[in-house]
Write an enzyme that holds these catalytic residues in place. Structure first.
Site, PDB file in Angstrom:
ATOM      1  CB  CYS A 105      -4.755  -1.847   3.588  1.00  0.00           C
ATOM      2  SG  CYS A 105      -3.878  -1.966   5.178  1.00  0.00           S
ATOM      3  CE  LYS A 112      -7.898   1.073   2.591  1.00  0.00           C
ATOM      4  NZ  LYS A 112      -6.768   1.485   3.463  1.00  0.00           N
ATOM      5  CD  GLU A 121      -2.799   1.114   2.492  1.00  0.00           C
ATOM      6  OE1 GLU A 121      -3.890   1.701   2.407  1.00  0.00           O
ATOM      7  OE2 GLU A 121      -2.436   0.488   3.507  1.00  0.00           O
TER       8      GLU A 121
END
Length: 244
Positions: A140, A106, A39
């Site tokens: 994540c 994300k 990330e």
């Protein structure tokens, strides 16, 4: 198909130094079809993106495209990105050798760190096709949402770029394995090492098969890579015997 996880010690806020380091790691790795970085691989995680976030055609995504052509492989990783309206995204790029550049923003932002106050959530799931494989990206905190990542027989590989700290390694190890088992897919998960203002990171970058078995892993606590040739027959046979 071969996949490679790249485990980095990210240098905070130094894009050029990180890009040099990333290419050194790739050059030392086995030849692969897909290389995955952690990330915010070119900056490290931050909640102050102004002046640091890149535009969609910024240095990191363009360098990934250069590597894709040079190594005849796809390159993926999360990059801090800003759009024309000044909105910030935690964006995973997927750069292909033919010049195509896919992206995923994300969707599940980590509210406990304040990420949701700074970054804009993405529009939901996407699936990319590359060399016969269907690929689902996640970043994540996304891995804590099994319904969001539910496989409706629409993907074969789950790519995860992470920045899970050492204090939550049990969660990381458990979640990446669970996502492989419940979705009957390969999980390719890259997590960073090193330290930043949020804590320490020890990696545990792994490749997990659909049975939940670890078939590739980077050494804990240090930079490195792990490469695995995926067993499509194993996955197909498992899916044929299930209710998938």
């Amino acid at each position: 198909m071969k996949v490679t996880v790249v485990q980095q010690n990210i240098i905070q806020n130094d894009v050029k130094a990180n890009l040099r380091q990333m290419e050194r790691l790739v050059a030392a790795a086995e030849k692969s079809d897909i290389y995955l970085f952690p990330e915010m691989c070119s900056t490290g995680f931050t909640l102050t993106p102004a002046g640091l976030a890149e535009e969609a055609n910024g240095l990191t995504s363009q360098r990934m495209l250069e590597w894709a052509k040079k190594y005849d492989a796809a390159f993926a990783g999360s990059v801090m990105t800003v759009d024309g309206d000044g909105r910030f995204y935690n964006r995973m790029y997927f750069a292909c050798p033919d010049g195509r550049l896919y992206f995923y923003d994300k969707s599940n932002l980590f509210i406990y760190s304040g990420e949701s106050k700074v970054f804009t959530p993405g529009g939901g799931a996407v699936v990319w096709e590359f060399r016969g494989a269907r690929i689902r990206p996640a970043i994540c905190y996304d891995i804590r949402f099994p319904v969001f990542l539910y496989n409706r027989n629409d993907y074969d590989i789950l790519l995860i770029s992470g920045a899970f700290p050492t204090s939550r390694m049990l969660a990381w190890d458990t979640l990446v394995r669970a996502r492989a088992i419940e979705n009957l897919c390969y999980v390719v998960a890259s997590n960073r090492v090193g330290t930043d203002d949020f804590g320490k990171y020890c990696g545990h970058s792994v490749i997990i098969n659909p049975y939940g078995e670890k078939v590739g892993a980077c050494r804990s606590g240090c930079q490195g890579t792990a490469t695995v040739e995926l067993d499509w027959e194993l996955m197909t046979n498992l899916r044929n015997r299930s209710l998938f």
